[in-house]
Motif scaffolding. Structure first.
Motif, PDB file in Angstrom:
ATOM      1  N   ASN A   3      -4.463  -0.698  -6.562  1.00  0.00           N
ATOM      2  CA  ASN A   3      -4.874  -1.431  -5.359  1.00  0.00           C
ATOM      3  C   ASN A   3      -4.984  -0.508  -4.151  1.00  0.00           C
ATOM      4  O   ASN A   3      -4.960  -0.955  -3.003  1.00  0.00           O
ATOM      5  N   ALA A   4      -5.113   0.793  -4.418  1.00  0.00           N
ATOM      6  CA  ALA A   4      -5.253   1.734  -3.300  1.00  0.00           C
ATOM      7  C   ALA A   4      -6.490   1.377  -2.481  1.00  0.00           C
ATOM      8  O   ALA A   4      -7.440   0.797  -2.984  1.00  0.00           O
ATOM      9  N   GLY A   5      -6.454   1.701  -1.203  1.00  0.00           N
ATOM     10  CA  GLY A   5      -7.643   1.599  -0.368  1.00  0.00           C
ATOM     11  C   GLY A   5      -8.034   0.200   0.038  1.00  0.00           C
ATOM     12  O   GLY A   5      -9.070   0.015   0.673  1.00  0.00           O
ATOM     13  N   THR A   6      -7.195  -0.785  -0.307  1.00  0.00           N
ATOM     14  CA  THR A   6      -7.541  -2.147   0.103  1.00  0.00           C
ATOM     15  C   THR A   6      -7.653  -2.210   1.620  1.00  0.00           C
ATOM     16  O   THR A   6      -6.803  -1.683   2.333  1.00  0.00           O
TER      17      THR A   6
ATOM     18  N   TYR B 235      -9.418  -0.562   3.598  1.00  0.00           N
ATOM     19  CA  TYR B 235      -9.714   0.680   4.312  1.00  0.00           C
ATOM     20  C   TYR B 235     -11.031   0.574   5.067  1.00  0.00           C
ATOM     21  O   TYR B 235     -11.222   1.181   6.109  1.00  0.00           O
TER      22      TYR B 235
ATOM     23  N   SER C 177       4.066   5.783   2.397  1.00  0.00           N
ATOM     24  CA  SER C 177       4.248   7.216   2.641  1.00  0.00           C
ATOM     25  C   SER C 177       4.252   7.491   4.131  1.00  0.00           C
ATOM     26  O   SER C 177       5.114   8.190   4.648  1.00  0.00           O
ATOM     27  N   ASP C 178       3.264   6.928   4.842  1.00  0.00           N
ATOM     28  CA  ASP C 178       3.215   7.117   6.294  1.00  0.00           C
ATOM     29  C   ASP C 178       4.521   6.656   6.910  1.00  0.00           C
ATOM     30  O   ASP C 178       5.127   7.354   7.712  1.00  0.00           O
TER      31      ASP C 178
ATOM     32  N   GLN D   1      -2.894   4.378  -7.507  1.00  0.00           N
ATOM     33  CA  GLN D   1      -2.540   2.960  -7.439  1.00  0.00           C
ATOM     34  C   GLN D   1      -3.794   2.111  -7.625  1.00  0.00           C
ATOM     35  O   GLN D   1      -4.791   2.352  -6.953  1.00  0.00           O
TER      36      GLN D   1
ATOM     37  N   GLN E 233      -1.740  11.703   8.269  1.00  0.00           N
ATOM     38  CA  GLN E 233      -1.952  10.280   7.975  1.00  0.00           C
ATOM     39  C   GLN E 233      -3.389   9.844   8.236  1.00  0.00           C
ATOM     40  O   GLN E 233      -3.908   8.967   7.556  1.00  0.00           O
TER      41      GLN E 233
ATOM     42  N   ASN F 240       0.851  -1.184   0.000  1.00  0.00           N
ATOM     43  CA  ASN F 240       0.000   0.000   0.000  1.00  0.00           C
ATOM     44  C   ASN F 240       0.886   1.233   0.000  1.00  0.00           C
ATOM     45  O   ASN F 240       1.521   1.567   0.990  1.00  0.00           O
ATOM     46  N   THR F 241       0.931   1.902  -1.151  1.00  0.00           N
ATOM     47  CA  THR F 241       1.868   3.016  -1.299  1.00  0.00           C
ATOM     48  C   THR F 241       1.564   4.134  -0.315  1.00  0.00           C
ATOM     49  O   THR F 241       2.466   4.818   0.167  1.00  0.00           O
ATOM     50  N   ALA F 242       0.283   4.299   0.002  1.00  0.00           N
ATOM     51  CA  ALA F 242      -0.071   5.342   0.972  1.00  0.00           C
ATOM     52  C   ALA F 242       0.540   5.003   2.331  1.00  0.00           C
ATOM     53  O   ALA F 242       1.146   5.850   2.995  1.00  0.00           O
TER      54      ALA F 242
ATOM     55  N   ARG G 273      -1.593  12.802  -2.992  1.00  0.00           N
ATOM     56  CA  ARG G 273      -0.501  12.699  -2.023  1.00  0.00           C
ATOM     57  C   ARG G 273       0.648  11.886  -2.612  1.00  0.00           C
ATOM     58  O   ARG G 273       1.819  12.204  -2.435  1.00  0.00           O
ATOM     59  N   LEU G 274       0.301  10.823  -3.370  1.00  0.00           N
ATOM     60  CA  LEU G 274       1.328   9.956  -3.955  1.00  0.00           C
ATOM     61  C   LEU G 274       1.701  10.417  -5.344  1.00  0.00           C
ATOM     62  O   LEU G 274       2.575   9.835  -5.982  1.00  0.00           O
TER      63      LEU G 274
ATOM     64  N   VAL H 246      -5.574  10.621  -1.493  1.00  0.00           N
ATOM     65  CA  VAL H 246      -4.510   9.612  -1.601  1.00  0.00           C
ATOM     66  C   VAL H 246      -3.747   9.802  -2.904  1.00  0.00           C
ATOM     67  O   VAL H 246      -2.515   9.899  -2.934  1.00  0.00           O
TER      68      VAL H 246
END
Ligand SMILES: Nc1ncnc2c1ncn2[C@@H]1O[C@H](COP(=O)(O)OP(=O)(O)OP(=O)(O)O)[C@@H](O)[C@H]1O
Ligand SMILES: Nc1ncnc2c1ncn2[C@@H]1O[C@H](COP(=O)(O)OP(=O)(O)OP(=O)(O)O)[C@@H](O)[C@H]1O
Ligand SMILES: [Mg+2]
Ligand SMILES: [Mg+2]
Lengths: 499, 304, 324, 324
Positions: C248-251, C253, B64-65, C246, C45, B59-61, C241-242, C238
């Protein structure tokens, strides 16, 4: 002999019981009498092991008993019919009756046959002729109430407590219950009986115990007292039985008219060719036995079953085509539903919010809430309906039945309706509050509302209505102007011919 | 639980403050990365640094954290296995601005200057070699199946592309099915079982990693096709190496996580000692491992 | 009356205590914890989770649940990135539509709203249980993301867009601004508007709410749409920020955000809870993640500890609330 | 009357129809679908999900939910593999305990039961909502798995153990035997024992059940423990099938199994549902997965299609059940 000594019980905020002492004697029926919130149910719940924490002690046959849970009470021979129905909708009658005490074979597997047979026997005894395998959700409230009774009779208990067993059943079933109580009395059982219908008590009770605000104010035998005396004891003062002097409403013009209303649900004909009208300032009483279709009728009028029924409903001549209660309220029709807890209250919200809920938009300012207006509104009804609550922020779940009913009434009146429909407005409500509500109904009628009152209690119907409509199996089986109305004719009309 | 924290703390604060190295790895959900991370950690320790592993869980986010937290808590260097070539750039830049050197391991980030050094295992060319071997073993014709990794992961596609860049030149090699098995052994087995129903007549399988290769192999064995169908994996994981030894899997591509990790740790060490001129990219070639050269290799590396 | 009083204040006070204890413990264990910079870290974050969890709170208050937030986040983020970078093109009719920054943002929000609306529609029109409807959407939206991105991240979206995720405004990170505004709006919605009341009423007793003339279906659809929009907001945050969307972002969450809601003391059976409670919950989780990293806890232990802390904070809450 | 009739038979008949339609469609699209061998495939592939979903059904019937099955599966599988391969050793006191095949299996089941018990204990003793308690366990058990395996698979467990996952018995795969037995036992439990009754009663009306003298807490704890045990059974199946315990085994299994339960017509609000319905649900999902691969549908589309099918099957169900 079952003896309670100095029983005390407090809930957060309330002291429900304060050293209550009383004796229940074998072979006698003891009536527990008191206003809503007097503490009757709480006391019974303690006797039957629902509440394990309490002050004081309980003696059964001279020996002290303390129950950790209902099961222990059952095993000691105390069974109870609770005020609220406690059945599992998706289990069958048999399964509900035997819940927690199933019969098993030597493998520990359920012995369904035996249980079914004993259930069948019980149902026969209670003259409830439905198969033991019927699901509870398929039964009418009255029939469910009977199942509750059956549950209590299953074990041959020494002590049988009945907390408002008749609040939901009709005359016929009440009679059956009385017979059974007679038998039990003859068998020398100890019976405690709670009801707000005083005439019942005079029929079957031997002794009485009066509770007021969680204290015993008096005990004695029924013979020594009369209706007014009892009322005085429970309320603490006289209440004038109100008699009904009304300006004739016939003059006023027609407000609501229902013509040829038919409702066929599946293969069941719920409503057949209902035609009647309601005038301004008129109180129309609708009487009938359980399942006569009265609630269904109100629901149709309120638009709860859009498209499912035929026939036309007009308000002040305008044809109504309501898709939802929302439309109904807009049009000026409101309903105080039959089942307070299920359909009426939002228990977690406070008195104020429950009252203002239906008219938030109209009292709001530019789309936002207007708390000040809300408070004034709530205050207004708190006073005019005499709602007993510590404050407007009290969660309604903590109010007693009568006051909950008033809160719902307040919500309905706030929408300032043209037609007010009340379904069993005084179920489980004590005489005093009952009277208040009757007064309210009549006052409202004076202010030229049209009011429809549905009730299974003849006296109630006779007290409030100008005209009485009798429903039987979904059809109108009689109309009586109050002048000519009398109990016998009405009952005759209400009893189904078809069996 | 409090106890845990405290042991954690004494480990963290105890003794004189040595330099601290953060190891940020794309996922610990896969042994390959666990090995990468743990080797790096061990090496760092051996060089006398305190080190801690951060799991980005793909998870790239979250990555980042981790960077922000690592910077905030005063780590002096970051050994970095990116979750994504592009998405991770911004994180590395952050560290750089905070004056913390970042050493990329195994996967590259596409930025010329952000990272202090990049030690890359180039699976694209690795898969080219695998492709060549694959063509040879099937001698240029036959039906084959490709098992993809996690489809949201660009490694999956790097490998697939590398492989196809070779194999697609041979029209008689027909790919009869291309399915994803998420780098997961169980999923691979089930997918393979189903594929075999539709295509019992295949000659080869290319799996995006060894876990999937092993799963496929088991499905084939169950179907009695073991040996008849050639299976090729990627990673050089223990199971795969053993399986090649036993003549089951045909081949895998050995990446050298051990070498990569230790090199990265040493770079960090030298950086502290003042070295600045690191090769911008240092590709670590990916060896094709098959029956012929198997005895030169062990799990995740060369025998030594 | 303000709705916060629906839960005894005490209990919210409790989760506040829980947070304090956590912070004190951490600042004792690591001198790096109580620094301004680290404070901003934590806030930045949690900002995404806060936005999502606010939506989740509304949904849960109606006695619903939304498992699809993570996927909706991914898809709307990808849509924003894709449009910004490539616009829409039909080479066939050589037709091309470019998108401004604002355009892409709006588009992303619309996408989020649409998917949320679909959830609400399934739930109200077809009586699909929220858990199932949103579970299906979890898969569907993820699939759409894959189709849209073909499995590749979409990156380098330009400084203007990145400002959202990385920039500062009046000494406060833009991300924090966004989540702060979201929270304020939500609090107003919940405490000061009829809609807010209806949400509590429906959660408290749907049938009674219906008889009181509340338009149940409309309210629910609105709520799930809001949930979708806030997920989209999260997606934009998100992505920028990156500087990369992505696939697969937010998997997972949804789990974090439900955890925040519950730790914040909102009841999953609906009708009881507060926005601020949820914010508190999100902060607790954020601080925990941050703290576990500052301390030298191994990633494997972190999972165990995290689970235990979530349990603890809920238990603390329960033990001090009337319900228990 | 037996419990299967708790939901109008019609609706279960409906999901049966749904399955039939699916099968017919597939067999038209691929002549490989309707083969005995493929039948065994599907059955083998769903066997694990069936076991887990049976446990999930019991939990859901009590109006609960268990998100931790996947992690418990992974942990108990890893425990089995680890003990079988390495036993327990304290080099310190050069003490070593080896485990027989049976021993390891028992150990794994005990682990599963213990974790399940912990769930139930949290839920009953501390009133933690099931969603949260099991969510915490999801993280905790995964962490424990990582700690136990140090993140590496534990492989080559020997032919005896593999027989469970790969062997045949009387012409039927052992895996299928296991799930079949599980189902039969569960059906008996649910239809023929008092405990089964209590499960339905609690889900139907907890208050009423309590007043009938049922020990709510005891029943719930038992149910969650069973859930844990069945997850462990699943763990053993997966491990021996792969001849290897993967640290990330069982990820997202909770979703598949909840899907199976719901497609099978069990109500998430408890009190209504059947084991056989769940089995049907599991089969539908299994057939779908199998079919999508047979048809070589692109992985991107697969997710979208799966989501839609779940929605459809539930809608079909709803539209034909009374509740709708
Ligand atoms: N669970 C509870 N929590 C808090 N207060 C309660 C609870 N149960 C009862 N009370 C309060 O205790 C008092 C006695 O309640 P109880 O139900 O015994 O009255 P009752 O005599 O049965 O009234 P009714 O005739 O309406 O049934 C009331 O003031 C009620 O509000
Ligand atoms: N996102 C992921 N999640 C789980 N496992 C992964 C993931 N990415 C890769 N893997 C597995 O870990 C192994 C090592 O991955 P690695 O990062 O080396 O891929 P790669 O293709 O070598 O990257 P690059 O293309 O940058 O060289 C892969 O072979 C695959 O088995
Ligand atoms: Mg009472
Ligand atoms: Mg690599």
């Amino acid at each position: 002999m079952l003896v309670a000594e100095k029983i005390g019980k407090r809930f957060t905020g309330v002291i429900a019981l304060h050293d209550v002492s009383m004796q229940l004697r074998p072979g006698r029926v003891t009536a527990i009498i008191g206003e809503n919130g007097a503490g009757k149910s709480t006391l019974m719940k303690i006797l039957s092991g629902v509440y394990a924490e309490y002050e004081g002690r309980i003696l059964l046959g001279g020996r002290e008993v303390r129950f950790a849970n209902p099961k222990e009470a059952q095993e000691k021979g105390i069974s109870i019919i609770h005020q609220e129905l406690n059945l599992i909708p998706d289990l069958s009658i048999t399964e509900n009756i035997f819940l927690g005490r199933e019969l098993t074979d030597r493998w520990g597997l359920l012995n369904k046959k035996a249980m079914r047979e004993r259930t069948a026997a019980l149902l026969r005894r209670l003259k409830l002729n439905v198969p033991p395998d019927t699901l509870i959700r398929a039964l009418k409230v009255g029939q469910q109430q009977v199942v509750e009774i059956a549950k209590a009779l299953l074990l041959e208990s020494q002590v049988i407590i009945m907390d408002e067993p008749t609040s939901a059943i009709s005359e016929a079933e009440v009679e059956i219950l009385y017979d059974i109580i007679e038998q039990l009395r003859a068998e020398g059982k100890i019976i405690a009986y709670i009801s707000h219908k005083l005439d019942e008590l005079f029929r079957i009770a031997d002794d009485f115990v009066v509770l007021r605000d969680g204290r015993v104010t008096e005990t004695g035998t029924m013979k020594t007292v009369d209706h007014d005396a009892i009322v005085r004891k429970m309320v603490g003062r006289d209440i004038a039985a109100l008699e009904h002097h009304r300006t004739q409403a016939d003059a006023a013009e027609e407000l609501l008219s229902v013509t040829a209303l038919d409702w066929q649900a599946g293969n069941k004909q719920l409503l057949k060719n209902i035609t009647f009208s309601l005038r301004r300032g008129e109180v129309l009483g609708i009487f009938g036995l359980m399942g006569a279709g009265r609630t269904e009728l109100l629901e149709c009028i309120l638009g709860l079953h859009p498209g499912e029924h035929t026939g036309d409903i007009r308000l002040e001549g305008q044809r109504l085509d309501l898709r939802s209660p929302r439309d109904a309220i807009r049009a000026g029709l409101v309903l105080v539903p039959e089942d307070r807890k299920k359909d009426g209250l939002i228990p977690g919200l406070d008195v104020k919010t429950n009252i203002s809920l239906s008219i938030l938009r109209s009292i709001g300012r530019n789309g936002l809430l207007n708390s000040k207006a809300e408070v004034t509104l709530a205050e207004h009804y708190k006073n005019s309906l005499r709602i007993k609550t510590p404050n407007l922020e009290q969660q309604v779940r903590h109010l007693s039945g009568g006051n909950q009913q008033k809160v719902i009434l307040a919500r309905c009146l706030a929408t300032d309706p043209k037609v007010l429909m009340l379904d069993e407005p005084t179920r489980g409500i004590d005489v005093n509050t009952k009277n208040e509500i009757y007064k309210l109904i009549l006052e409202l009628a004076k202010s030229s509302l049209g009011i429809i009152v549905v009730s299974s209690e003849l006296p109630e119907i006779l007290t409030v209505s100008d005209r009485i409509l009798v429903l039987c199996e979904g059809k109108i089986s009689g109309v009586f102007p109050r002048a000519t109305a009398n109990e016998d004719d009405i009952l005759k009309a209400a009893i189904p011919k078809t069996i | 639980f409090a106890g845990l924290l405290f042991t954690g703390c004494t480990a963290g604060a105890g003794g004189r403050q040595p330099k601290k190295i953060a190891i940020v790895v794309s996922t610990l959900n896969n042994p390959w990365f666990v090995f990468l991370a743990q080797t790096a950690a061990a090496k760092a320790k051996a060089l006398g640094y305190e080190s801690k592993i951060f799991d980005s869980q793909n998870n790239t986010a979250l990555e980042s954290d981790h960077f922000e937290n690592a910077i905030a808590s005063g780590y002096n260097a970051i050994l970095f296995n990116p979750t994504d070539a592009k998405g991770s750039v911004i994180n590395v830049k952050k560290a750089k601005d905070a004056g913390i050197p970042v050493f990329c391991m195994d996967r590259e980030i596409d930025s010329k200057d952000a990272a202090t050094s990049q030690i890359l295992s180039d699976s694209y060319s690795g898969c080219i070699d695998l492709g060549k071997l694959f063509v040879k073993t099937l001698n240029k014709k036959g039906n084959y199946v490709e098992l993809l990794g996690i489809v949201s992961d660009d490694n999956t596609w790097n490998r697939s592309k590398g492989f196809h860049s070779v194999v697609d030149n041979y029209p008689q090699l027909k790919m009869v099915a291309q399915q994803s098995a998420d780098f997961d052994r169980n999923k691979a087995m089930e997918v393979m079982e189903s594929i075999l129903q539709a295509h019992p007549d295949i000659d080869g399988v290319f799996a995006g990693n060894d876990a999937m290769a092993m799963g496929a192999w088991q499905a084939l064995t169950a179907a009695g096709l073991a040996g008849k169908v050639k299976v090729i994996g990627f990673d050089g994981a223990e199971d795969a190496i053993n399986s090649i030894k036993e003549g089951k899997l045909t081949a895998t591509a050995m990446q050298f996580p051990k070498a990569i990790a230790e090199l990265a740790a040493t770079d960090a060490d030298e950086y502290f000692k003042g070295k600045r001129d690191f090769p911008h990219k240092l590709p670590i070639p990916v060896d094709v491992v098959s029956a012929t050269n198997i005895d030169k290799y062990t799990a995740y590396g060369k025998k030594n | 009356m303000d709705l916060s009083s629906y839960r005894p204040l005490l209990t919210r006070f409790q989760s506040f205590i829980a947070l304090l204890i956590l912070c004190i413990a951490l600042s004792l264990l690591s001198n790096k914890f109580l620094t301004i910079e680290n404070g901003w870290n934590v806030l930045r974050q949690i900002s995404v989770n806060v936005c999502i969890s606010v939506g989740m709170t509304l949904v849960v208050l109606t006695a619903g649940i939304d498992l699809s937030v993570g996927s909706i986040l991914a898809f709307s983020g990808a849509v924003a990135a894709g449009l910004l970078k490539n616009g829409i093109a039909w080479p066939a009719h050589d037709l091309f539509i470019g998108f401004t920054l604002l355009g892409t943002i709006v588009a992303a929000l619309v996408v989020g709203a649409a998917l949320g609306f679909f959830n609400g529609w399934m739930i109200t029109r077809f009586k699909v249980p929220p858990f199932v409807a949103t579970l299906a959407m979890l898969t569907i939206a993820r699939g759409l993301t894959m189709l849209w991105t073909r499995g590749y991240p979409i990156s380098s979206l330009g400084a203007k867009f990145d400002y959202i995720g990385t920039g500062w405004l009046l000494g406060i990170p833009v991300l924090v601004w966004i989540s702060a505004v979201t929270v304020i709006l939500a609090v107003i919605l919940v405490r000061k508007t009829p809609l807010g009341r209806y949400i509590y009423a429906i959660g408290g007793n749907e049938q009674a709410a219906r008889l009181s003339g509340i338009h149940i279906n409309r309210v629910k659809i609105i709520v799930y749409s809001i949930g979708g929009i806030l997920a989209a907001v999260g997606g934009i945050m998100v992505t920028s920020r990156l500087d990369s969307a992505q696939p697969n972002a937010g998997t997972n969450y949804e789990l974090d955000s439900i955890a925040a809601v519950v730790i914040g003391g909102t009841s999953l059976s609906g009708g009881r809870g507060t926005i601020m409670g949820t914010v508190l919950g999100a902060i607790i989780i954020g601080v925990l993640n941050n703290g576990l990293v500052l301390l030298n806890v191994s990633p494997f232990w972190q999972q165990v500890i995290k689970g235990l802390v979530i349990l603890l904070s809920v238990i603390v809450d329960k033990m001090n609330s009337k319900e228990a």
